[in-house]
Write a protein that holds these residues in place. Structure first.
Motif, mmCIF file in Angstrom:
data_model
loop_
_atom_site.group_PDB
_atom_site.id
_atom_site.type_symbol
_atom_site.label_atom_id
_atom_site.label_comp_id
_atom_site.label_asym_id
_atom_site.label_seq_id
_atom_site.Cartn_x
_atom_site.Cartn_y
_atom_site.Cartn_z
ATOM 1 N N GLY A 34 0.878 -1.485 -0.054
ATOM 2 C CA GLY A 34 -0.046 -0.191 0.409
ATOM 3 C C GLY A 34 0.682 1.192 -0.411
ATOM 4 N N ARG A 35 -0.128 2.412 0.021
ATOM 5 C CA ARG A 35 0.908 3.951 0.318
ATOM 6 C C ARG A 35 -0.132 4.630 0.329
ATOM 7 N N TYR A 36 0.013 4.833 1.295
ATOM 8 C CA TYR A 36 -0.540 6.581 1.913
ATOM 9 C C TYR A 36 -0.278 8.325 1.608
ATOM 10 N N PHE A 37 -1.113 8.412 1.418
ATOM 11 C CA PHE A 37 -0.527 9.940 0.256
ATOM 12 C C PHE A 37 -1.288 11.043 1.690
ATOM 13 N N TYR A 38 0.024 12.217 1.811
ATOM 14 C CA TYR A 38 -0.720 13.349 2.285
ATOM 15 C C TYR A 38 -1.081 14.325 1.497
ATOM 16 N N VAL A 48 3.812 -2.239 4.077
ATOM 17 C CA VAL A 48 3.005 -3.041 3.657
ATOM 18 C C VAL A 48 1.967 -4.129 5.291
ATOM 19 N N ALA A 49 1.254 -4.495 4.737
ATOM 20 C CA ALA A 49 -0.238 -5.039 5.268
ATOM 21 C C ALA A 49 -0.054 -6.341 5.239
ATOM 22 N N THR A 50 -0.820 -6.727 6.967
ATOM 23 C CA THR A 50 -1.033 -8.280 6.153
ATOM 24 C C THR A 50 -2.364 -8.572 7.138
ATOM 25 N N LEU A 129 -4.332 3.766 -1.304
ATOM 26 C CA LEU A 129 -4.572 2.842 -1.956
ATOM 27 C C LEU A 129 -3.595 1.346 -1.619
ATOM 28 N N MET A 130 -4.364 -0.222 -1.607
ATOM 29 C CA MET A 130 -3.808 -1.018 -1.455
ATOM 30 C C MET A 130 -3.935 -2.018 -2.091
#
Length: 148
Positions: A34-38, A48-50, A129-130
């Motif tokens: 994933g990626r998160y945006f400010y 990375v998410a499990t 977004l993941m």
């Protein structure tokens, strides 16, 4: 008699899994990138998410790069209702004193993407977004079918 019962259970499992494979009813258990945006000019952060989905509950862990250490870790607690997902991310307190972060998103049709927003109430919010590989979805579906 035992063979007939096994065939009956296998038929039930096949029908049940066929129903789960349609649309966003697929299980979200697995590893997601994933990626998160400010909302400002800060660079986006990859993570990375499990995730583990049980009925409508979601639990999991994330890790992401950190400026002061090798990685920042957090736990996830949330739920799923149809194609909607919501969760709260709480960073490991030993690493960072941070506010819980609330995520809400929508799962795409083949359960390979979750897109939405994150927010820290009273501070700020942004988008995330993941994604996961379609091959991983099939592997999780096969494993669940084999256990039945």
């Amino acid at each position: 008699m035992v063979a007939a019962a096994g065939a009956s259970q296998q038929g039930f499992a096949s029908k049940h899994m066929a129903g789960r494979a349609e649309g966003v009813s697929q299980n979200l258990t697995g590893v997601w990138s994933g990626r998160y945006f400010y909302p400002r000019e800060l660079p986006p952060v990859s993570f990375v998410a499990t995730l583990i989905e049980t009925a409508t509950s979601l639990t999991g862990m994330t890790h992401e790069p950190a400026a002061t250490s090798t990685a920042r870790y957090a736990s996830l607690q949330g739920q799923r209702e149809g194609n909607a997902v919501s969760s709260t991310k709480t960073y490991d307190k030993a690493q960072l004193k941070a506010h819980p972060i609330h995520y809400s998103g929508i799962i795409n049709g083949d359960a390979t993407e979750i897109k939405g927003t994150w927010r820290i109430p009273g501070y700020w919010s942004g988008n995330f977004l993941m994604i996961r590989s379609p091959g991983k979805v099939a592997a999780v579906t096969r494993k669940v079918a084999e256990r039945v």
